[in-house]
Design a protein around this motif. Sequence first.
Motif, PDB file in Angstrom:
ATOM      1  N   MET A   8      60.098  79.257  35.109  1.00  9.47           N
ATOM      2  CA  MET A   8      59.783  79.703  33.919  1.00  9.47           C
ATOM      3  C   MET A   8      58.794  78.725  33.272  1.00  9.47           C
ATOM      4  O   MET A   8      59.065  77.549  33.097  1.00  9.47           O
ATOM      5  N   LYS A   9      57.744  79.140  32.669  1.00  5.50           N
ATOM      6  CA  LYS A   9      56.589  78.193  32.251  1.00  5.50           C
ATOM      7  C   LYS A   9      56.269  78.915  30.946  1.00  5.50           C
ATOM      8  O   LYS A   9      56.233  80.005  30.652  1.00  5.50           O
ATOM      9  N   LEU A  10      56.303  77.940  29.794  1.00  5.17           N
ATOM     10  CA  LEU A  10      56.114  78.305  28.499  1.00  5.17           C
ATOM     11  C   LEU A  10      54.120  78.415  28.564  1.00  5.17           C
ATOM     12  O   LEU A  10      53.705  77.584  28.584  1.00  5.17           O
ATOM     13  N   ASP A  21      63.245  78.113  41.886  1.00  2.70           N
ATOM     14  CA  ASP A  21      64.744  77.841  41.720  1.00  2.70           C
ATOM     15  C   ASP A  21      64.410  77.250  40.223  1.00  2.70           C
ATOM     16  O   ASP A  21      63.776  76.219  40.157  1.00  2.70           O
ATOM     17  N   PRO A  22      65.058  77.949  39.070  1.00  3.97           N
ATOM     18  CA  PRO A  22      64.959  77.070  37.782  1.00  3.97           C
ATOM     19  C   PRO A  22      65.490  75.619  37.672  1.00  3.97           C
ATOM     20  O   PRO A  22      65.000  74.793  37.091  1.00  3.97           O
ATOM     21  N   MET A  31      63.207  72.257  36.905  1.00  7.24           N
ATOM     22  CA  MET A  31      63.609  71.508  35.657  1.00  7.24           C
ATOM     23  C   MET A  31      63.754  69.953  36.204  1.00  7.24           C
ATOM     24  O   MET A  31      63.069  69.318  35.461  1.00  7.24           O
ATOM     25  N   ASP A  32      64.445  69.999  37.305  1.00 12.10           N
ATOM     26  CA  ASP A  32      64.494  68.627  37.777  1.00 12.10           C
ATOM     27  C   ASP A  32      63.203  67.814  38.176  1.00 12.10           C
ATOM     28  O   ASP A  32      63.066  66.580  37.786  1.00 12.10           O
ATOM     29  N   LEU A  33      62.462  68.602  39.045  1.00 10.96           N
ATOM     30  CA  LEU A  33      61.032  68.154  39.245  1.00 10.96           C
ATOM     31  C   LEU A  33      60.269  67.818  37.992  1.00 10.96           C
ATOM     32  O   LEU A  33      59.743  66.517  37.956  1.00 10.96           O
TER      33      LEU A  33
END
Length: 141
Positions: free
Chosen positions: A1-3, A94-95, A99-101
Amino acid sequence: MKLWGVTSIQVADQTFVAAAPGSAADVVGDKASWRRWWPDLRLEVVEDRGAQGVRWKISGPVTGTMEIWCESVLDGFVLHYFLHAEPVEALPADPGALMDLLADLNKARRVAGKIMSFEVKDRLERGREVGSPATPWSGAA
């Protein structure tokens, strides 16, 4: 997911330096220091503003823009550091992994920025006693 319209790596930091604002140009503009501060990045100067800082286009493991802006405040200056970038490597689908990366990449760039700003502060405030006026500019840092 990218804003949309927002880069994945966003760093904005500031550090007060108790030294004459004019002294910033020699330290911030030192290309040898850039290599030490950001060894994995290729920097292309977009705007050299002397004592007010430098703007770059960056490439390497991340691409984007980076800036050091030195804003005169009281008898010193605030060193603002900004970085807006995207990682070059493919990102995980994988979301949670994504997010972790991105959190790790943001932290690494924030730490590099803080190391840079503290080095500038240490160099320009050298010999200054805590609570005393800002270090005057001698024409060379």
